[in-house]
Design a protein around this motif. Structure first.
Motif, mmCIF file in Angstrom:
data_model
loop_
_atom_site.group_PDB
_atom_site.id
_atom_site.type_symbol
_atom_site.label_atom_id
_atom_site.label_comp_id
_atom_site.label_asym_id
_atom_site.label_seq_id
_atom_site.Cartn_x
_atom_site.Cartn_y
_atom_site.Cartn_z
ATOM 1 N N HIS A 121 0.815 -1.388 -0.021
ATOM 2 C CA HIS A 121 -0.073 0.181 0.013
ATOM 3 C C HIS A 121 0.864 1.383 -0.052
ATOM 4 C CE1 HIS A 121 -3.603 -2.548 0.642
ATOM 5 N NE2 HIS A 121 -2.871 -3.009 1.740
ATOM 6 N N GLY A 169 1.971 4.795 -0.573
ATOM 7 C CA GLY A 169 1.086 6.074 -0.664
ATOM 8 C C GLY A 169 -0.429 6.199 -0.301
ATOM 9 N N GLN A 170 -0.790 5.084 0.482
ATOM 10 C CA GLN A 170 -2.159 5.005 1.163
ATOM 11 C C GLN A 170 -1.960 5.499 2.444
ATOM 12 O OE1 GLN A 170 -3.935 1.312 0.263
ATOM 13 N NE2 GLN A 170 -4.340 1.945 -1.888
ATOM 14 N N SER A 171 -2.818 6.603 2.699
ATOM 15 C CA SER A 171 -2.895 7.279 4.016
ATOM 16 C C SER A 171 -3.213 6.489 5.176
ATOM 17 C CB SER A 171 -3.595 8.474 4.238
ATOM 18 O OG SER A 171 -5.228 8.199 3.994
ATOM 19 N N TRP A 172 -4.206 5.376 5.106
ATOM 20 C CA TRP A 172 -4.550 4.574 6.166
ATOM 21 C C TRP A 172 -3.440 3.666 6.452
ATOM 22 C CZ3 TRP A 172 -4.632 -0.520 5.764
ATOM 23 C CH2 TRP A 172 -4.355 -1.371 4.794
ATOM 24 N N ALA A 173 -2.490 3.141 5.498
ATOM 25 C CA ALA A 173 -1.728 2.232 5.805
ATOM 26 C C ALA A 173 -0.242 3.087 6.455
ATOM 27 C CB ALA A 173 -0.996 1.867 4.439
ATOM 28 N N ARG A 174 -0.003 4.267 6.063
ATOM 29 C CA ARG A 174 0.900 5.357 6.779
ATOM 30 C C ARG A 174 0.602 5.416 8.039
ATOM 31 N NH1 ARG A 174 1.058 8.308 2.015
ATOM 32 N NH2 ARG A 174 -0.321 9.684 2.718
#
Length: 154
Positions: free
Chosen positions: A22, A24-29
């Motif tokens: 993931h 670039g995905q904010s939830w994964a960050r």
């Protein structure tokens, strides 16, 4: 010191599913950041508690809640890796004509290894949190087989 080194390793491990599955995905960050912060807090608290203890027995008692927190955080990380690897394996399996079988099976092995690590480490978390001795035959068997399958899969 071991707690701090474990926290650094956990921070690196938490970035694996972020970068591979993931990017670039904010939830994964956000999940990666939560795992990293919890690992750093748990690991640092383990190290500080161990340094402040007067003897080994007191160290074990003081370190227990923080080691449970650190192990639980590691379980969350491996659960995330296992789920992502399993899902990716299923996606690649549907595309067997397009994906190389060796690569597809590597994702399966990652999923198995991560799942078995969660079982072995999760058993430790439950035992440590409940105060049950790790040396019970059932717990030792679960931890040993989970570790063996995980090691073999890695």
């Amino acid at each position: 010191m071991t707690g701090i080194i474990g926290a650094i390793g956990l921070a690196a491990l938490a970035r694996f599913p972020l970068w591979i599955f993931h990017p670039g995905q904010s939830w994964a960050r956000s999940l990666c950041a939560v795992i990293t912060v919890a690992g750093i807090v748990g690991g640092t608290a383990c190290a500080v508690s161990a340094l402040r203890a007067e003897n080994a027995q007191q160290s074990i008692l003081q370190i227990q809640p923080f080691s449970v927190m650190l192990m639980a955080t590691i379980c969350v990380c491996f659960t995330w890796i296992g789920i992502e690897s399993g899902c990716y394996y299923l996606r690649m399996k549907r595309r067997l004509g397009l994906a190389q079988p060796e690569t597809t099976h590597r994702f399966l092995l990652w999923a198995i290894a991560s799942g078995c690590t969660v079982v072995a480490l999760g058993t430790n978390v439950v035992l440590a949190a409940s105060g049950i001795a790790t040396l019970s035959i059932v717990a030792t068997t679960i931890i040993a087989y989970g570790s063996l399958v995980s090691f073999t899969s890695w």
